[in-house]
Design a protein around this motif. Structure first.
Motif, PDB file in Angstrom:
ATOM      1  N   UNK A 126      -2.432 -35.829 -27.780  1.00 35.17           N
ATOM      2  CA  UNK A 126      -1.518 -34.775 -27.325  1.00 35.17           C
ATOM      3  C   UNK A 126      -1.352 -33.699 -28.390  1.00 35.17           C
ATOM      4  N   UNK A 127      -1.308 -34.107 -29.649  1.00 32.24           N
ATOM      5  CA  UNK A 127      -1.194 -33.119 -30.728  1.00 32.24           C
ATOM      6  C   UNK A 127      -2.457 -32.271 -30.836  1.00 32.24           C
ATOM      7  N   UNK A 128      -3.606 -32.867 -30.571  1.00 30.58           N
ATOM      8  CA  UNK A 128      -4.858 -32.097 -30.552  1.00 30.58           C
ATOM      9  C   UNK A 128      -4.819 -31.060 -29.440  1.00 30.58           C
ATOM     10  N   UNK A 129      -4.265 -31.430 -28.282  1.00 35.00           N
ATOM     11  CA  UNK A 129      -4.121 -30.460 -27.181  1.00 35.00           C
ATOM     12  C   UNK A 129      -3.228 -29.297 -27.603  1.00 35.00           C
ATOM     13  N   UNK A 130      -2.210 -29.583 -28.383  1.00 40.37           N
ATOM     14  CA  UNK A 130      -1.330 -28.521 -28.871  1.00 40.37           C
ATOM     15  C   UNK A 130      -2.100 -27.539 -29.747  1.00 40.37           C
ATOM     16  N   UNK A 131      -2.972 -28.077 -30.596  1.00 36.91           N
ATOM     17  CA  UNK A 131      -3.674 -27.238 -31.558  1.00 36.91           C
ATOM     18  C   UNK A 131      -4.845 -26.478 -30.958  1.00 36.91           C
ATOM     19  N   UNK A 132      -5.526 -27.071 -29.982  1.00 37.14           N
ATOM     20  CA  UNK A 132      -6.815 -26.517 -29.546  1.00 37.14           C
ATOM     21  C   UNK A 132      -6.836 -25.983 -28.127  1.00 37.14           C
ATOM     22  N   UNK A 133      -5.777 -26.119 -27.380  1.00 36.74           N
ATOM     23  CA  UNK A 133      -5.790 -25.679 -25.986  1.00 36.74           C
ATOM     24  C   UNK A 133      -4.635 -24.709 -25.724  1.00 36.74           C
ATOM     25  N   UNK A 134      -4.698 -23.985 -24.616  1.00 31.77           N
ATOM     26  CA  UNK A 134      -3.594 -23.077 -24.269  1.00 31.77           C
ATOM     27  C   UNK A 134      -2.290 -23.793 -23.939  1.00 31.77           C
ATOM     28  N   UNK A 135      -2.328 -25.122 -23.830  1.00 37.29           N
ATOM     29  CA  UNK A 135      -1.094 -25.861 -23.573  1.00 37.29           C
ATOM     30  C   UNK A 135      -0.155 -25.823 -24.771  1.00 37.29           C
ATOM     31  N   UNK A 137       2.187 -24.415 -27.689  1.00 36.23           N
ATOM     32  CA  UNK A 137       3.144 -23.307 -27.718  1.00 36.23           C
ATOM     33  C   UNK A 137       3.707 -23.189 -29.133  1.00 36.23           C
ATOM     34  N   UNK A 138       3.851 -21.959 -29.593  1.00 35.07           N
ATOM     35  CA  UNK A 138       4.342 -21.687 -30.934  1.00 35.07           C
ATOM     36  C   UNK A 138       5.779 -21.200 -30.880  1.00 35.07           C
ATOM     37  N   UNK A 139       6.641 -21.812 -31.688  1.00 38.42           N
ATOM     38  CA  UNK A 139       8.045 -21.417 -31.780  1.00 38.42           C
ATOM     39  C   UNK A 139       8.414 -21.352 -33.254  1.00 38.42           C
ATOM     40  N   UNK A 140       8.928 -20.195 -33.678  1.00 41.36           N
ATOM     41  CA  UNK A 140       9.372 -20.052 -35.066  1.00 41.36           C
ATOM     42  C   UNK A 140       8.258 -20.205 -36.079  1.00 41.36           C
ATOM     43  N   UNK A 141       7.044 -19.843 -35.710  1.00 47.17           N
ATOM     44  CA  UNK A 141       5.917 -19.948 -36.625  1.00 47.17           C
ATOM     45  C   UNK A 141       5.249 -21.308 -36.640  1.00 47.17           C
ATOM     46  N   UNK A 142       5.765 -22.269 -35.877  1.00 45.08           N
ATOM     47  CA  UNK A 142       5.179 -23.609 -35.819  1.00 45.08           C
ATOM     48  C   UNK A 142       4.549 -23.835 -34.449  1.00 45.08           C
ATOM     49  N   UNK A 143       3.292 -24.227 -34.439  1.00 46.81           N
ATOM     50  CA  UNK A 143       2.621 -24.576 -33.189  1.00 46.81           C
ATOM     51  C   UNK A 143       2.709 -26.096 -33.034  1.00 46.81           C
ATOM     52  N   UNK A 144       3.802 -26.534 -32.476  1.00 45.61           N
ATOM     53  CA  UNK A 144       4.092 -27.960 -32.453  1.00 45.61           C
ATOM     54  C   UNK A 144       4.625 -28.428 -31.108  1.00 45.61           C
ATOM     55  N   UNK A 145       4.524 -27.585 -30.087  1.00 50.54           N
ATOM     56  CA  UNK A 145       5.041 -27.917 -28.765  1.00 50.54           C
ATOM     57  C   UNK A 145       3.927 -27.855 -27.730  1.00 50.54           C
ATOM     58  N   UNK A 146       4.012 -28.712 -26.744  1.00 46.47           N
ATOM     59  CA  UNK A 146       3.100 -28.676 -25.617  1.00 46.47           C
ATOM     60  C   UNK A 146       3.905 -28.316 -24.373  1.00 46.47           C
ATOM     61  N   UNK A 147       3.396 -27.383 -23.585  1.00 46.69           N
ATOM     62  CA  UNK A 147       4.113 -26.905 -22.409  1.00 46.69           C
ATOM     63  C   UNK A 147       3.241 -27.062 -21.179  1.00 46.69           C
ATOM     64  N   UNK A 148       3.747 -27.828 -20.223  1.00 47.53           N
ATOM     65  CA  UNK A 148       3.065 -28.032 -18.947  1.00 47.53           C
ATOM     66  C   UNK A 148       4.039 -27.609 -17.849  1.00 47.53           C
ATOM     67  N   UNK A 150       7.139 -26.045 -16.536  1.00 52.24           N
ATOM     68  CA  UNK A 150       8.434 -25.797 -17.170  1.00 52.24           C
ATOM     69  C   UNK A 150       8.815 -26.898 -18.160  1.00 52.24           C
ATOM     70  N   UNK A 151       7.947 -27.915 -18.281  1.00 52.60           N
ATOM     71  CA  UNK A 151       8.242 -29.047 -19.163  1.00 52.60           C
ATOM     72  C   UNK A 151       7.693 -28.775 -20.556  1.00 52.60           C
ATOM     73  N   UNK A 152       8.546 -28.959 -21.578  1.00 48.82           N
ATOM     74  CA  UNK A 152       8.163 -28.741 -22.969  1.00 48.82           C
ATOM     75  C   UNK A 152       8.487 -29.987 -23.778  1.00 48.82           C
ATOM     76  N   UNK A 153       7.557 -30.395 -24.639  1.00 47.90           N
ATOM     77  CA  UNK A 153       7.775 -31.587 -25.462  1.00 47.90           C
ATOM     78  C   UNK A 153       7.070 -31.416 -26.797  1.00 47.90           C
ATOM     79  N   UNK A 154       7.454 -32.251 -27.769  1.00 41.84           N
ATOM     80  CA  UNK A 154       6.854 -32.258 -29.099  1.00 41.84           C
ATOM     81  C   UNK A 154       6.046 -33.540 -29.299  1.00 41.84           C
ATOM     82  N   UNK A 155       4.727 -33.453 -29.265  1.00 42.26           N
ATOM     83  CA  UNK A 155       3.917 -34.649 -29.528  1.00 42.26           C
ATOM     84  C   UNK A 155       4.130 -35.234 -30.916  1.00 42.26           C
TER      85      UNK A 155
END
Length: 419
Positions: A126-135, A137-148, A150-155
């Protein structure tokens, strides 16, 4: 003269119900006694550590919901024209986390030994999906969220949870070989180090430091030699400095900590100063629950990273000290469970979870007090944040399962000794 035959004494109709009633009363008393014995056994089947950990956790969760409602009401209204939107969201995640915590507390230790590699691989994926796919999402300079949708989570929260259990499993299996550095390095460095690297690549230095701390804590409680731990601390420090200096936003946070200004993120200066103002205006007794002035768009992240400042403002020094005491109690219960357990897996996993939750609380409170630069980690069980709440409650559920099983093992040992 005819004599009548002697009468055979018989029971009258009124005597039979009396005897039957006596039998029913005796059976009723026996049934009531059996029920009381069964209830007593069920009440004593859990240890004092179990109930103490459960009680502290539930109190902190309820307290956190109250403070999230108070600190987020204004921003919720500004965002969605609804004072309760963030509170309802946090409440929904809590309602998911509570049953998961109780379900996990009933899972035996053998389950984790068999499945933890799968859970860790899934979290890293899931963290790889955060880094390498459009899923991602970056917030506050950190790309640490996955958004599917309306659902958002932190792997990264799932990585924390899987990593503490994985460390317990691996270090327990290699407990007789940990005196050799090769067995400490493999597979800790490639697997745990790889998981931490995935989070670091997303730019989340705060979570990276928490992950590094829980790894070192697990190694310490597993009995790894101190010189190996010192080497690990030095390596982590070098990596942390390099990561901190690789981003203009993080350099700005460090500059703001030393009294300068952050050109890349001017809100950091504003946030730090208003956090101090909130704490200072609270005094000893606070301005009253719900009466914070800082939450009126003065203090950014009032319901997440800086919720401790709102607690200090509304509940004063007394409320802030109560929060500190709650985390002290949590640490004491963890240490009691570690001491009561004879299973190396349970001991190491509980220790890693303790370092995770208590260490993260220390970082969050230290940031608000200005002891360390702003890192952006939530206050466990209290701050708003759905993924963090669920992962923390599942982690506590795992420790509750260890407390249950260690208590039952001690009862079984005492019964065997008596025989």
């Amino acid at each position: 003269m005819t004599t009548s035959p002697p009468r055979v004494p018989t029971r009258s109709r009124t005597e039979r119900p009396v005897e039957e009633t006596a039998e029913h009363e005796s059976a009723g008393r026996l049934s009531a006694l059996t029920t009381r014995i069964g209830l007593g056994r069920s009440m004593t089947s859990e240890s004092a550590n179990y109930f103490l950990l459960l009680g502290v956790t539930l109190f902190m969760v309820v307290f956190g919901l109250v403070m999230v409602l108070s600190s987020s009401a204004v921003e919720s209204h500004n965002d969605s024209d609804n004072f309760f939107s963030r509170f309802w969201s946090q409440g929904a995640f809590t309602l998911v986390g509570l049953p998961l915590m109780f379900v996990v507390s009933r899972i035996p230790r053998a389950f984790w030994r068999k499945t933890i590699w799968f859970f860790l691989a899934a979290a890293c994926f899931l963290q790889v999906l955060v880094l390498l796919t459009p899923l991602g999402m970056e917030i506050g300079g950190n790309r640490n969220w996955i958004k599917i949708g309306s659902f958002t989570a932190q792997p990264s929260e799932a990585i924390k949870l899987a990593l503490v259990v994985w460390l317990g499993v691996v270090l327990a299996r290699k407990r007789d070989m940990l005196s050799e550095w090769k067995h400490v390095a493999i597979p800790i460095v490639p697997v745990a180090g790889g998981a931490v690297a995935l989070v670091t690549l997303g730019g989340d230095l705060g979570t990276t430091m928490i992950l590094a701390a829980l790894i070192l804590g697990a190694l310490f409680f597993a009995g790894v030699r101190v010189r190996y731990l010192v080497t690990g601390v030095l390596a982590v420090s070098v990596v942390a400095i390099c990561v901190a200096l690789s981003s203009a936003s993080r350099i700005g946070r460090i500059s703001a900590y030393f009294g300068g200004t952050s050109v890349a993120n001017p809100d950091v200066d504003w946030q730090i100063k208003n956090g101090f103002y909130a704490l200072a205006s609270g005094g000893v007794f606070g301005v009253g629950l719900g009466n914070s002035h800082s939450k009126w768009s003065w203090l950014p992240a009032a319901d997440t990273d800086f919720i401790f400042a709102i607690i200090g403002e509304e509940l004063g020094l007394i409320g802030a000290v109560v929060v500190l005491l709650l985390f002290v109690m949590l640490a004491v219960v963890f240490l009691r469970i570690i001491h009561a357990s004879t299973d190396p897996f349970a001991r190491v996993t509980t220790a890693a979870i303790m370092v995770w939750l208590i260490g993260q609380a220390f970082v969050n409170i230290a940031v608000v007090l200005g002891v360390i630069p702003v890192l952006g980690v939530p206050l466990p069980l209290i701050s708003a944040g759905g993924t963090a709440m669920i992962s923390s409650m599942i982690a506590i559920g795992i420790v509750l399962s260890f407390a249950r099983e260690s208590h039952r093992d001690s009862i079984a040992d005492r019964s065997g000794a008596r025989r």
